[in-house]
Design a protein around this motif. Structure first.
Motif, PDB file in Angstrom:
ATOM      1  N   ALA A 140       1.271   3.122  -4.147  1.00 16.89           N
ATOM      2  CA  ALA A 140       0.406   4.208  -3.659  1.00 16.89           C
ATOM      3  C   ALA A 140      -1.068   3.861  -3.865  1.00 16.89           C
ATOM      4  O   ALA A 140      -1.903   4.107  -2.982  1.00 16.89           O
ATOM      5  CB  ALA A 140       0.744   5.506  -4.395  1.00 16.89           C
ATOM      6  N   LEU A 141      -1.386   3.293  -5.019  1.00 14.45           N
ATOM      7  CA  LEU A 141      -2.782   2.980  -5.337  1.00 14.45           C
ATOM      8  C   LEU A 141      -3.344   1.932  -4.378  1.00 14.45           C
ATOM      9  O   LEU A 141      -4.456   2.080  -3.862  1.00 14.45           O
ATOM     10  CB  LEU A 141      -2.889   2.497  -6.792  1.00 14.45           C
ATOM     11  CG  LEU A 141      -4.304   2.269  -7.320  1.00 14.45           C
ATOM     12  CD1 LEU A 141      -5.168   3.517  -7.185  1.00 14.45           C
ATOM     13  CD2 LEU A 141      -4.258   1.817  -8.778  1.00 14.45           C
ATOM     14  N   ILE A 142      -2.554   0.899  -4.112  1.00 14.74           N
ATOM     15  CA  ILE A 142      -3.074  -0.162  -3.241  1.00 14.74           C
ATOM     16  C   ILE A 142      -3.199   0.338  -1.799  1.00 14.74           C
ATOM     17  O   ILE A 142      -4.126  -0.044  -1.078  1.00 14.74           O
ATOM     18  CB  ILE A 142      -2.219  -1.457  -3.377  1.00 14.74           C
ATOM     19  CG1 ILE A 142      -3.077  -2.657  -2.973  1.00 14.74           C
ATOM     20  CG2 ILE A 142      -0.936  -1.407  -2.592  1.00 14.74           C
ATOM     21  CD1 ILE A 142      -2.532  -3.988  -3.458  1.00 14.74           C
ATOM     22  N   ALA A 143      -2.304   1.247  -1.399  1.00 10.36           N
ATOM     23  CA  ALA A 143      -2.410   1.843  -0.053  1.00 10.36           C
ATOM     24  C   ALA A 143      -3.682   2.688   0.050  1.00 10.36           C
ATOM     25  O   ALA A 143      -4.400   2.634   1.058  1.00 10.36           O
ATOM     26  CB  ALA A 143      -1.179   2.699   0.227  1.00 10.36           C
ATOM     27  N   ALA A 144      -3.957   3.440  -1.015  1.00 12.46           N
ATOM     28  CA  ALA A 144      -5.170   4.275  -1.012  1.00 12.46           C
ATOM     29  C   ALA A 144      -6.419   3.405  -0.961  1.00 12.46           C
ATOM     30  O   ALA A 144      -7.383   3.721  -0.263  1.00 12.46           O
ATOM     31  CB  ALA A 144      -5.188   5.160  -2.264  1.00 12.46           C
ATOM     32  N   ARG A 145      -6.396   2.294  -1.681  1.00 13.53           N
ATOM     33  CA  ARG A 145      -7.538   1.368  -1.680  1.00 13.53           C
ATOM     34  C   ARG A 145      -7.751   0.740  -0.302  1.00 13.53           C
ATOM     35  O   ARG A 145      -8.872   0.417   0.078  1.00 13.53           O
ATOM     36  CB  ARG A 145      -7.332   0.259  -2.711  1.00 13.53           C
ATOM     37  CG  ARG A 145      -7.695   0.662  -4.105  1.00 13.53           C
ATOM     38  CD  ARG A 145      -9.214   0.767  -4.256  1.00 13.53           C
ATOM     39  NE  ARG A 145      -9.582   1.226  -5.589  1.00 13.53           N
ATOM     40  CZ  ARG A 145     -10.552   2.071  -5.854  1.00 13.53           C
ATOM     41  NH1 ARG A 145     -11.260   2.593  -4.875  1.00 13.53           N
ATOM     42  NH2 ARG A 145     -10.828   2.417  -7.086  1.00 13.53           N
ATOM     43  N   ALA A 146      -6.655   0.572   0.445  1.00 12.76           N
ATOM     44  CA  ALA A 146      -6.759   0.013   1.800  1.00 12.76           C
ATOM     45  C   ALA A 146      -7.326   1.041   2.779  1.00 12.76           C
ATOM     46  O   ALA A 146      -7.643   0.706   3.913  1.00 12.76           O
ATOM     47  CB  ALA A 146      -5.397  -0.474   2.274  1.00 12.76           C
ATOM     48  N   GLY A 147      -7.405   2.309   2.326  1.00  9.28           N
ATOM     49  CA  GLY A 147      -8.005   3.343   3.175  1.00  9.28           C
ATOM     50  C   GLY A 147      -7.039   4.387   3.686  1.00  9.28           C
ATOM     51  O   GLY A 147      -7.413   5.204   4.540  1.00  9.28           O
ATOM     52  N   ALA A 148      -5.805   4.380   3.176  1.00  7.99           N
ATOM     53  CA  ALA A 148      -4.833   5.388   3.637  1.00  7.99           C
ATOM     54  C   ALA A 148      -5.369   6.802   3.384  1.00  7.99           C
ATOM     55  O   ALA A 148      -5.966   7.061   2.339  1.00  7.99           O
ATOM     56  CB  ALA A 148      -3.505   5.204   2.907  1.00  7.99           C
ATOM     57  N   ASP A 149      -5.146   7.678   4.356  1.00  8.86           N
ATOM     58  CA  ASP A 149      -5.516   9.091   4.178  1.00  8.86           C
ATOM     59  C   ASP A 149      -4.437   9.814   3.388  1.00  8.86           C
ATOM     60  O   ASP A 149      -4.718  10.780   2.689  1.00  8.86           O
ATOM     61  CB  ASP A 149      -5.667   9.767   5.543  1.00  8.86           C
ATOM     62  CG  ASP A 149      -6.766   9.117   6.361  1.00  8.86           C
ATOM     63  OD1 ASP A 149      -7.942   9.420   6.116  1.00  8.86           O
ATOM     64  OD2 ASP A 149      -6.443   8.247   7.201  1.00  8.86           O
ATOM     65  N   TYR A 150      -3.201   9.348   3.538  1.00  7.35           N
ATOM     66  CA  TYR A 150      -2.050   9.942   2.844  1.00  7.35           C
ATOM     67  C   TYR A 150      -1.134   8.818   2.366  1.00  7.35           C
ATOM     68  O   TYR A 150      -1.048   7.771   3.007  1.00  7.35           O
ATOM     69  CB  TYR A 150      -1.210  10.812   3.788  1.00  7.35           C
ATOM     70  CG  TYR A 150      -1.909  12.004   4.382  1.00  7.35           C
ATOM     71  CD1 TYR A 150      -1.835  13.259   3.776  1.00  7.35           C
ATOM     72  CD2 TYR A 150      -2.626  11.879   5.570  1.00  7.35           C
ATOM     73  CE1 TYR A 150      -2.467  14.357   4.344  1.00  7.35           C
ATOM     74  CE2 TYR A 150      -3.266  12.981   6.137  1.00  7.35           C
ATOM     75  CZ  TYR A 150      -3.181  14.210   5.520  1.00  7.35           C
ATOM     76  OH  TYR A 150      -3.801  15.301   6.079  1.00  7.35           O
ATOM     77  N   VAL A 151      -0.413   9.086   1.277  1.00  7.97           N
ATOM     78  CA  VAL A 151       0.723   8.231   0.914  1.00  7.97           C
ATOM     79  C   VAL A 151       1.942   9.141   0.806  1.00  7.97           C
ATOM     80  O   VAL A 151       1.829  10.302   0.405  1.00  7.97           O
ATOM     81  CB  VAL A 151       0.524   7.483  -0.430  1.00  7.97           C
ATOM     82  CG1 VAL A 151      -0.513   6.382  -0.290  1.00  7.97           C
ATOM     83  CG2 VAL A 151       0.198   8.436  -1.569  1.00  7.97           C
ATOM     84  N   ALA A 152       3.103   8.595   1.172  1.00  7.94           N
ATOM     85  CA  ALA A 152       4.327   9.407   1.143  1.00  7.94           C
ATOM     86  C   ALA A 152       5.370   8.809   0.191  1.00  7.94           C
ATOM     87  O   ALA A 152       6.116   7.888   0.578  1.00  7.94           O
ATOM     88  CB  ALA A 152       4.902   9.542   2.551  1.00  7.94           C
TER      89      ALA A 152
END
Ligand code: G3P
Length: 224
Positions: free
Chosen positions: A118-130
């Motif tokens: 989740a953290l790496i997805a958020a760092r890539a710019g994700a608006d949401y993680v599921a």
């Protein structure tokens, strides 16, 4: 916490959109395939029901970043209204996420099973993680604990990414996610019904009706 409906069943969407405070509808390839109908017609029908202001989530079925971006752009254009593309976590998925953020298209990174993903997805710019709550519980994990750790990480690092928890088996899991500070849950219509139902509520309402009728019969306040 926002409630999102996890289905492409038009009757369920119609019903829940009328009665519940829905923020949007999520789909994935399995959910779409279950309807076994023309893809764009289904997308249009869902959009017609929820209107342009509610979020519509559709997942890319591509495997490479370039194709994911191409498909996301097409989905964004043809779906109209508020749209967010779902991309499973992977190297290609992260590359596509970074590119889509530059293009101004919202991204949900899906199939999340760990706070590190989740953290790496958020760092890539994700608006949401599921994160998938019930699927974690099914393998003797603790889905709600994973959700709480993701929320904690995003708070510690002041990341704007929202946690949209998915895969629910019952109302208790939804409640635990709410207490953990989860921003959104996506659930089926059955789970939404379970969230609002309680046998004590039914008993209380039955008591009110009985007491009222014992004095006023079938008159309502509108009759006075
Ligand atoms: O999109 C993911 C979510 O729908 C998964 O739910 O019930 O298939 O584990 P479930």
């Amino acid at each position: 916490m926002e409630y999102i409906l996890d289905t492409a069943d038009l009757e369920a969407i119609k019903h829940c959109n009328e009665f519940y405070p829905l923020a949007g509808v999520t789909t994935n390839p399995s959910i779409i395939a279950k309807e076994n109908t023309d893809f764009w017609t289904l997308v249009k029908n869902i959009r017609d029901i929820i209107g342009p202001d509610k979020l519509f989530f559709a997942q890319t079925v591509q495997k490479t970043a370039d194709k994911m971006v191409e498909e996301a752009c097409l989905l964004n254009e043809k779906t109209g209204g508020k749209f967010c593309v779902k991309i499973p976590i992977s190297e290609e998925g992260l590359k596509a996420t970074k590119r889509l953020k530059q293009l101004g298209i919202k991204v949900l990174v899906t199939a999340i099973f760990t706070p590190a993903q989740a953290l790496i997805a958020a760092r890539a710019g994700a608006d949401y993680v599921a994160p998938y709550v019930n699927r974690l519980d099914n393998i003797i994990g603790d889905g709600c604990y994973v959700v709480s750790e993701i929320v904690k990480q995003f708070n510690i690092y002041n990341l704007p990414c929202k946690v949209l928890a998915a895969s629910f088996k019952n109302a208790e899991l939804v409640h635990k996610c709410a207490v953990a500070g989860c921003h959104c849950v996506t659930v089926t219509d059955d789970i939404l019904k379970a969230v609002l139902s309680h046998p004590m509520t039914d008993a209380a309402v039955e008591g009110f009706e009985k007491d009222w009728e014992s004095v006023y019969g079938d008159k309502t306040i509108l009759d006075f």
